[in-house]
Design an enzyme around this catalytic site. Sequence first.
Site, PDB file in Angstrom:
ATOM      1  N   GLN A   1       0.833  -1.209   0.000  1.00  0.00           N
ATOM      2  CA  GLN A   1       0.000   0.000   0.000  1.00  0.00           C
ATOM      3  C   GLN A   1       0.863   1.253   0.000  1.00  0.00           C
ATOM      4  OE1 GLN A   1      -2.253   0.512   3.623  1.00  0.00           O
ATOM      5  NE2 GLN A   1      -3.809   1.761   2.631  1.00  0.00           N
TER       6      GLN A   1
ATOM      7  N   GLU B   1      -9.917  -1.283   5.731  1.00  0.00           N
ATOM      8  CA  GLU B   1      -8.689  -1.466   6.512  1.00  0.00           C
ATOM      9  C   GLU B   1      -8.960  -1.260   7.991  1.00  0.00           C
ATOM     10  OE1 GLU B   1      -4.136   0.330   6.904  1.00  0.00           O
ATOM     11  OE2 GLU B   1      -5.648   1.429   5.771  1.00  0.00           O
TER      12      GLU B   1
ATOM     13  N   GLU C   1      -6.150   9.470  17.406  1.00  0.00           N
ATOM     14  CA  GLU C   1      -6.548  10.855  17.652  1.00  0.00           C
ATOM     15  C   GLU C   1      -7.363  11.394  16.475  1.00  0.00           C
ATOM     16  OE1 GLU C   1      -3.292   9.785  20.263  1.00  0.00           O
ATOM     17  OE2 GLU C   1      -3.554   9.615  18.102  1.00  0.00           O
TER      18      GLU C   1
END
Length: 397
Positions: free
Chosen positions: A126, A244, A384
């Site tokens: 990726q 994912e 986050e």
Amino acid sequence: MDLSYSAEETAFRDEVRAFLEAELPKELSEKVRRGKPLSKQEMERWHAILNERGWLAQNWPKSFGGAEWNAVQRHIFDEEAALHHAPRIVPFGLSMLGPVLQKFGSKEQQEHWLPRILSGEDWWCQGYSEPGAGSDLASLKTRAVRDGDHYVVNGQKTWTTLGQHANMIFCLVRTDPEAKPQEGISFLLIDMSTPGVEVRPIVLLDGGAEVNEVFFDDVRVPVENLVGEENKGWTYAKYLLTHERTGIAGVGFSLAGIAAVKRVARAEMSGGRPLIENPHFAARLAKVEIDLMAMATTNLRIVSSAAAGQAPGVESSMLKVKGTVIRQEINDLARRAAGVYAMPFTSEALEGSNAPLPDPHEAGPVAAQYFNNRKISIYGGSNEIQRGIIAKTVLGG
């Protein structure tokens, strides 16, 4: 995990168990159980075994050569595979690129690339993150300029997992530098043997190099390797990332991790009693088990929705956050349960030596796993950032 299953689902679990006990090579299972790294050949061996059975592309439609399992079947397989210490299925071609090609790729791309993913002829990696463009992926700088029947690609990707094994990379590239960040990105399929592609390993804390930097210097990519429309790559990237992030939840890995923690905690002594009877340790273990049960139920619900054609949205961010927090908590419990036996950080414990480990629980890899899995709350979009997505989507603003 105490979830209710129908008679048909219980029969499927029995079928999976029988398959794993008969077909999973014992030497591979033992390496996984002991936390040893697997070679490319060993990962490809398991890939081929699953493909021969027709169980490799579990979430693909049968029309594309997949198993077309429902959410419960996939959950059962993941759980049993983890408990039997099966190698993980490398996700980049199967779970990430495959769904993108099936939804957005041309018929020619589907007919060419999808069978090669199943056969193992292509190993994909990726190409998303860049220096300065990780969680803020839309700020990526890698450029692709149209030149006749090719794009010319220049730039750099980083944290490319298992890129050292790959012969193909799917990349996000900027094709319109004047457009808004998310609107000028395209999705390209790049052959890594093309002149101008260079892979450099990044050595991690445990001494391994499972991630890499990939550099592109005037790399020529055929136009037919563009997926979908030019400058629409952000749409395809978001679709891929939802798959994912759902996978990063790692229910199966967590179940296997809890089983290992319990095994060690029953053997280790604390105050003259097995550690598992220590009230403080038992309370932490119980809490993470309860969290895992709740997440497993949520994961089933979300994956079921995806199977019905609904791409996961903010729910995938929720799973990513909770799943990685749970896995890191299990890693910490394992480290604490192993006690002094988790202190060695030796090559013998990590690199497959036949030398006996210094403890009866084979806890040598515990430290490596603890440190290595600090990354899981960062990759796939840091936790986050995911919390920000959740707040903005659910609360507005």
